[in-house]
Design a protein around this motif. Structure first.
Motif, PDB file in Angstrom:
ATOM      1  N   ASP A  82      51.694  40.747  40.808  1.00  9.00           N
ATOM      2  CA  ASP A  82      51.790  42.161  41.192  1.00  9.00           C
ATOM      3  C   ASP A  82      52.643  42.958  40.199  1.00  9.00           C
ATOM      4  O   ASP A  82      52.524  44.177  40.130  1.00  9.00           O
ATOM      5  N   LEU A  83      53.519  42.275  39.441  1.00  5.18           N
ATOM      6  CA  LEU A  83      54.385  42.946  38.466  1.00  5.18           C
ATOM      7  C   LEU A  83      53.970  42.688  37.014  1.00  5.18           C
ATOM      8  O   LEU A  83      54.615  43.196  36.093  1.00  5.18           O
ATOM      9  N   HIS A  84      52.915  41.892  36.808  1.00  2.69           N
ATOM     10  CA  HIS A  84      52.344  41.668  35.476  1.00  2.69           C
ATOM     11  C   HIS A  84      51.915  43.038  34.951  1.00  2.69           C
ATOM     12  O   HIS A  84      51.334  43.834  35.688  1.00  2.69           O
ATOM     13  N   PHE A  85      52.215  43.356  33.695  1.00  2.00           N
ATOM     14  CA  PHE A  85      52.002  44.722  33.211  1.00  2.00           C
ATOM     15  C   PHE A  85      50.575  45.209  33.429  1.00  2.00           C
ATOM     16  O   PHE A  85      50.355  46.390  33.717  1.00  2.00           O
ATOM     17  N   ASN A  86      49.591  44.321  33.340  1.00  2.00           N
ATOM     18  CA  ASN A  86      48.200  44.724  33.545  1.00  2.00           C
ATOM     19  C   ASN A  86      47.934  45.183  34.975  1.00  2.00           C
ATOM     20  O   ASN A  86      47.017  45.952  35.220  1.00  2.00           O
ATOM     21  N   ALA A  87      48.716  44.695  35.927  1.00  2.00           N
ATOM     22  CA  ALA A  87      48.506  45.069  37.323  1.00  2.00           C
ATOM     23  C   ALA A  87      48.762  46.558  37.556  1.00  2.00           C
ATOM     24  O   ALA A  87      48.257  47.131  38.520  1.00  2.00           O
ATOM     25  N   PHE A  88      49.534  47.189  36.680  1.00  2.00           N
ATOM     26  CA  PHE A  88      49.792  48.617  36.810  1.00  2.00           C
ATOM     27  C   PHE A  88      48.667  49.450  36.206  1.00  2.00           C
ATOM     28  O   PHE A  88      48.648  50.668  36.371  1.00  2.00           O
ATOM     29  N   LEU A  89      47.747  48.797  35.511  1.00  5.72           N
ATOM     30  CA  LEU A  89      46.687  49.500  34.796  1.00  5.72           C
ATOM     31  C   LEU A  89      45.292  49.230  35.345  1.00  5.72           C
ATOM     32  O   LEU A  89      44.414  50.074  35.244  1.00  5.72           O
ATOM     33  N   ASN A  90      45.087  48.037  35.858  1.00  2.00           N
ATOM     34  CA  ASN A  90      43.769  47.614  36.317  1.00  2.00           C
ATOM     35  C   ASN A  90      43.743  47.556  37.839  1.00  2.00           C
ATOM     36  O   ASN A  90      44.754  47.260  38.468  1.00  2.00           O
ATOM     37  N   ARG A  91      42.579  47.803  38.405  1.00  3.88           N
ATOM     38  CA  ARG A  91      42.419  47.630  39.853  1.00  3.88           C
ATOM     39  C   ARG A  91      42.163  46.146  40.093  1.00  3.88           C
ATOM     40  O   ARG A  91      41.241  45.573  39.514  1.00  3.88           O
ATOM     41  N   THR A  92      43.012  45.525  40.910  1.00  6.32           N
ATOM     42  CA  THR A  92      42.936  44.083  41.148  1.00  6.32           C
ATOM     43  C   THR A  92      42.852  43.770  42.635  1.00  6.32           C
ATOM     44  O   THR A  92      43.203  44.610  43.477  1.00  6.32           O
ATOM     45  N   GLU A  93      42.420  42.555  42.922  1.00  5.16           N
ATOM     46  CA  GLU A  93      42.395  42.015  44.281  1.00  5.16           C
ATOM     47  C   GLU A  93      42.946  40.598  44.232  1.00  5.16           C
ATOM     48  O   GLU A  93      42.651  39.850  43.293  1.00  5.16           O
ATOM     49  N   THR A  94      43.713  40.245  45.240  1.00  6.69           N
ATOM     50  CA  THR A  94      44.257  38.900  45.335  1.00  6.69           C
ATOM     51  C   THR A  94      43.853  38.313  46.680  1.00  6.69           C
ATOM     52  O   THR A  94      44.071  38.944  47.724  1.00  6.69           O
ATOM     53  N   LEU A  95      43.280  37.117  46.636  1.00  2.39           N
ATOM     54  CA  LEU A  95      42.885  36.415  47.857  1.00  2.39           C
ATOM     55  C   LEU A  95      43.588  35.066  47.873  1.00  2.39           C
ATOM     56  O   LEU A  95      43.547  34.330  46.882  1.00  2.39           O
ATOM     57  N   ILE A  96      44.213  34.744  49.005  1.00  2.00           N
ATOM     58  CA  ILE A  96      44.941  33.480  49.122  1.00  2.00           C
ATOM     59  C   ILE A  96      44.320  32.655  50.240  1.00  2.00           C
ATOM     60  O   ILE A  96      44.060  33.171  51.329  1.00  2.00           O
ATOM     61  N   SER A  97      44.091  31.374  49.949  1.00  2.00           N
ATOM     62  CA  SER A  97      43.644  30.434  50.970  1.00  2.00           C
ATOM     63  C   SER A  97      44.150  29.043  50.604  1.00  2.00           C
ATOM     64  O   SER A  97      43.993  28.594  49.470  1.00  2.00           O
ATOM     65  N   ASP A  98      44.788  28.407  51.555  1.00  7.05           N
ATOM     66  CA  ASP A  98      45.351  27.068  51.351  1.00  7.05           C
ATOM     67  C   ASP A  98      46.209  27.026  50.085  1.00  7.05           C
ATOM     68  O   ASP A  98      47.164  27.766  49.980  1.00  7.05           O
ATOM     69  N   ASN A  99      45.827  26.183  49.137  1.00 10.09           N
ATOM     70  CA  ASN A  99      46.580  26.029  47.885  1.00 10.09           C
ATOM     71  C   ASN A  99      45.941  26.775  46.728  1.00 10.09           C
ATOM     72  O   ASN A  99      46.157  26.423  45.572  1.00 10.09           O
ATOM     73  N   ASN A 100      45.152  27.802  47.036  1.00  7.77           N
ATOM     74  CA  ASN A 100      44.443  28.553  46.003  1.00  7.77           C
ATOM     75  C   ASN A 100      44.760  30.036  46.075  1.00  7.77           C
ATOM     76  O   ASN A 100      44.935  30.595  47.157  1.00  7.77           O
ATOM     77  N   LEU A 101      44.805  30.635  44.901  1.00  3.92           N
ATOM     78  CA  LEU A 101      44.924  32.085  44.787  1.00  3.92           C
ATOM     79  C   LEU A 101      43.800  32.535  43.861  1.00  3.92           C
ATOM     80  O   LEU A 101      43.655  32.010  42.757  1.00  3.92           O
ATOM     81  N   ILE A 102      43.001  33.458  44.330  1.00  2.78           N
ATOM     82  CA  ILE A 102      41.937  34.051  43.517  1.00  2.78           C
ATOM     83  C   ILE A 102      42.423  35.437  43.105  1.00  2.78           C
ATOM     84  O   ILE A 102      42.827  36.242  43.944  1.00  2.78           O
ATOM     85  N   TYR A 103      42.395  35.687  41.799  1.00  2.32           N
ATOM     86  CA  TYR A 103      42.856  36.956  41.243  1.00  2.32           C
ATOM     87  C   TYR A 103      41.679  37.609  40.544  1.00  2.32           C
ATOM     88  O   TYR A 103      41.165  37.090  39.558  1.00  2.32           O
TER      89      TYR A 103
END
Length: 170
Positions: A82-103
């Motif tokens: 969420d604080l990665h510099f690109n996150a301030f520029l690009n529209r992103t989605e984060t999905l979390i399930s079990d031991n996985n994160l989809i960015y």
């Protein structure tokens, strides 16, 4: 009094966005300089080398800023992304399930700019893999990164790129 202390919260937020845009502009102009003098392959090689070092520095600083533990886990990675510099520029989605994160980067400022300028899309899969895998491993060394979709290997036309982070159990 430090000059930054004179700004309102809203002005500081705007300044962070300006700094993020400046960082991306710097990344783009040096890349295009190499691309125009040599070729795309040469530019990508240098881009990969730069991201191997930069992304670790960025992740380390964000991790310290957030006071994340050594093994920050899925939630630590989400907070850091969420604080990665690109996150301030690009529209992103984060999905979390079990031991996985989809960015998912739904809209990428770099690719949009290249399209607008009539340039070919940036084949960013190899550089993106370095960027995201090194970033995640700096947040928690147990992470494995997998490219789900990224140009030129687009498997999800609904986004610019998509990355899967799996937290290995030790």
């Amino acid at each position: 009094m430090n000059r930054l202390e004179q700004f309102s919260k809203q002005e500081l937020i705007e300044l962070v966005h300006i700094f993020a845009k400046n960082m991306l502009a710097l990344d783009g102009v040096w890349f295009q300089s190499i691309e125009s003098k040599f070729d795309m392959d040469e530019a990508i090689e240098h881009d990969q080398n730069a991201w191997r070092k930069y992304t670790v520095i960025e992740a380390r600083r964000i991790k310290a800023f957030l006071n994340l533990p050594e093994k920050a886990g899925i939630n630590g990675l989400k907070d850091a992304l969420d604080l990665h510099f690109n996150a301030f520029l690009n529209r992103t989605e984060t999905l979390i399930s079990d031991n996985n994160l989809i960015y998912r980067v739904v809209d990428c400022r770099v690719q949009t700019a290249r399209i607008r300028k009539g340039m070919p899309l940036h084949p960013c899969k190899s550089v993106g893999y370095i960027e995201y895998s090194y970033f995640a491993k700096e947040i928690d060394s147990r992470f494995e990164c997998e490219t789900i979709s990224c140009f030129p290997d687009v498997t999800d036309p609904g986004c610019a790129c998509c990355w899967k982070f799996t937290l290995r159990q030790e």
